[in-house]
Design an enzyme around this catalytic site. Structure first.
Site, PDB file in Angstrom:
ATOM      1  N   GLU A  90     -22.998 -13.356 -53.733  1.00 25.83           N
ATOM      2  CA  GLU A  90     -23.147 -12.517 -54.128  1.00 25.83           C
ATOM      3  C   GLU A  90     -21.531 -11.571 -54.035  1.00 25.83           C
ATOM      4  O   GLU A  90     -20.504 -12.050 -53.410  1.00 25.83           O
ATOM      5  CB  GLU A  90     -23.345 -11.406 -52.894  1.00 25.83           C
ATOM      6  CG  GLU A  90     -25.100 -11.270 -53.168  1.00 25.83           C
ATOM      7  CD  GLU A  90     -25.435 -11.164 -51.692  1.00 25.83           C
ATOM      8  OE1 GLU A  90     -24.716  -9.957 -51.722  1.00 25.83           O
ATOM      9  OE2 GLU A  90     -26.784 -11.105 -50.828  1.00 25.83           O
ATOM     10  N   GLU A 130     -27.147 -14.285 -45.348  1.00 23.73           N
ATOM     11  CA  GLU A 130     -26.209 -13.072 -44.079  1.00 23.73           C
ATOM     12  C   GLU A 130     -26.613 -12.839 -42.986  1.00 23.73           C
ATOM     13  O   GLU A 130     -27.130 -11.917 -42.062  1.00 23.73           O
ATOM     14  CB  GLU A 130     -26.000 -11.592 -44.575  1.00 23.73           C
ATOM     15  CG  GLU A 130     -25.643 -11.957 -46.296  1.00 23.73           C
ATOM     16  CD  GLU A 130     -24.496 -10.182 -46.644  1.00 23.73           C
ATOM     17  OE1 GLU A 130     -25.202  -9.837 -45.990  1.00 23.73           O
ATOM     18  OE2 GLU A 130     -24.675 -10.078 -47.321  1.00 23.73           O
TER      19      GLU A 130
HETATM   20  C1  GCO Z   1     -26.233  -7.789 -48.622  1.00 20.93           C
HETATM   21  C2  GCO Z   1     -27.918  -8.231 -49.216  1.00 20.93           C
HETATM   22  C3  GCO Z   1     -28.158  -7.801 -50.234  1.00 20.93           C
HETATM   23  C4  GCO Z   1     -27.561  -6.089 -50.782  1.00 20.93           C
HETATM   24  C5  GCO Z   1     -26.205  -6.424 -50.983  1.00 20.93           C
HETATM   25  C6  GCO Z   1     -25.351  -5.114 -51.074  1.00 20.93           C
HETATM   26  O1  GCO Z   1     -25.841  -8.017 -48.832  1.00 20.93           O
HETATM   27  O2  GCO Z   1     -27.244  -6.666 -47.885  1.00 20.93           O
HETATM   28  O3  GCO Z   1     -27.403 -10.136 -49.639  1.00 20.93           O
HETATM   29  O4  GCO Z   1     -28.937  -8.021 -50.386  1.00 20.93           O
HETATM   30  O5  GCO Z   1     -28.271  -5.937 -51.195  1.00 20.93           O
HETATM   31  O6  GCO Z   1     -25.280  -6.925 -50.413  1.00 20.93           O
HETATM   32  O7  GCO Z   1     -25.618  -3.750 -49.917  1.00 20.93           O
END
Ligand code: GCO
Length: 402
Positions: free
Chosen positions: A313, A157
């Site tokens: 994710e 990200e």
């Molecule tokens: C993000 C990260 C994760 C977070 C998840 C929930 O997206 O910020 O990859 O580490 O924990 O997304 O916020």
């Protein structure tokens, strides 16, 4: 309901700082301890995954996962500039060996939000030569561990590192500066390209590399010029810059799509994002649940890149596990629809395997398929959603679940 294809990857994701515990040599640890930051509490012992990784992988395999995404902690591997820890590499070799022994395919993220303290002190991603430092770290890790890393995610990200760290001041380094926000995103994209080359060279063709991008479904809050203009800017700076930046040979071999929510862009608000409309379901994070956004965003990613997609994710923070079951089923249905409509999606990794340290929000938000009982020596307690996920993964069918 259509079947997910054979060979589809099923699993969940974590990151080192959110689960390992004791990561005291990075910028996040300092941010957590410093007075006056947004951090609610210290990551402390994490969920002690540092010591319990082998039993964790066996549990995930028993719960139907065939894949697992985790990250390596740069500050452990390179505790001082150019000084690599042989013990840290040996640790991660044991971790990745245990992962493979449990029958799980590894998705290994090289940088998931945390920077070694020495690099943060030098200016973080805006330090001169930061991308070169990252390249050397990637090269070292791949030369040492490449045969255990079939999938390598260079950076997690980049847009959220830029947005939260340099515009909203909500993550380290806690800066709010629109010029630095736009600059650091481009530095990170360049660092991804450099890392792809490094991993390819050091990995000798064993590792398939990719970038994991969070792709929110953005919409203007109102139908007026100012809302449309801010929407265009944020759509470019958060989403399209990164997708378009993957064209060309150094873009990588796959794209990780991370989707959580729909967001409404509102120029009247200092935070730029408005509250969801009152009829929309919200999570513990206050995020708007919008399952079809995942289908739409998969189409958008497929239209702007030529890469195979993995959902790396997707998940919900909630104390009510029946909400998680519903979120899982509705979002997997969106993936199934995208597949039926011809999008090349090859896997789904839920966020997260375990309740864990949710950055500035601390341990309050519960994203896990598996709960952690901190009072009972970090006992792992699978939730009903973990069993729902197991049945879907085992059959490849959403309708196989009650
Ligand atoms: C993000 C990260 C994760 C977070 C998840 C929930 O997206 O910020 O990859 O580490 O924990 O997304 O916020």
């Amino acid at each position: 309901m259509q079947r997910f294809p054979d060979g589809f990857l099923w699993g969940a994701a974590t990151s080192a700082h959110q689960v390992e515990g004791g990561n005291t040599n990075n910028d996040w640890w300092d941010f957590e301890q410093a007075p006056g930051t947004t951090a609610a509490e210290s990551s402390g012992d994490g969920i002690d995954h540092l010591h319990r990784y082998a039993e964790d992988f066996e549990l995930l395999a028993a719960l139907g996962h065939n894949t697992h995404r985790l990250s390596l902690e740069w500050s452990r591997i390179e505790p001082a500039p150019g000084r690599y820890s042989a013990a840290a590499i040996a640790h991660y070799r044991r971790v990745l060996t245990a992962l493979a022994a449990a029958g799980l395919t590894a998705f290994v993220t090289l940088h998931h939000f945390t920077l070694p303290r020495w690099l943060a002190a030098a200016g973080g991603w805006l330090a001169p030569g930061a991308a070169d430092r990252f390249e050397r770290y990637c090269r070292h890790v791949t030369a040492e561990l490449g045969e255990l890393m079939p999938f390598v995610c260079t950076i997690n990200e980049p847009q959220m590192i830029a947005l939260h760290g340099y515009l909203e001041g909500y993550h380290p380094p806690g800066i709010s500066n629109p010029v630095l926000w736009q600059r650091v995103g481009r530095v990170l994209l360049g660092a991804h390209h450099t890392a792809v080359r490094a991993v390819r060279e050091a990995g000798g063709g064993r590792c398939r590399t990719g970038l994991a991008v969070q792709l929110p479904l953005l919409a203007p809050a109102r139908d007026d010029d100012a809302s449309r203009a801010l929407h265009r800017l944020l759509q470019h700076e958060i989403v399209d810059l990164y997708l378009d930046g993957l064209a060309g040979p150094d873009g990588g071999d796959w794209l990780g799509v991370q989707y959580y929510r729909k967001q409404w862009v509102d120029p009247a608000l200092p935070g730029r994002f408005g509250e969801p409309p009152p009829d929309v379901q919200r999570t513990q994070m206050g995020w708007a649940v919008h399952p079809d956004g995942l289908r739409q965003i998969l189409h958008h990613a497929a239209a702007r890149t030529d890469l195979p997609l993995y959902v790396t994710e997707n998940g919900i923070a909630t104390e009510d596990d029946t909400e998680r079951v519903r979120y899982l089923r509705t979002h997997l249905a969106a993936v199934a629809r995208a597949l039926a409509e011809g999008v090349d999606v090859r896997g789904y990794l839920h966020w997260s395997a375990f309740d864990n340290f949710e950055w500035a929000e601390g341990y309050r938000p519960k994203f896990g398929l598996i709960a952690i009982d901190h009072a009972r020596d970090f006992a792992r307690v699978p939730k009903p959603s973990a069993h729902t996920f197991a049945r879907i993964a085992a059959t490849g069918r959403l309708d196989a679940t009650p």
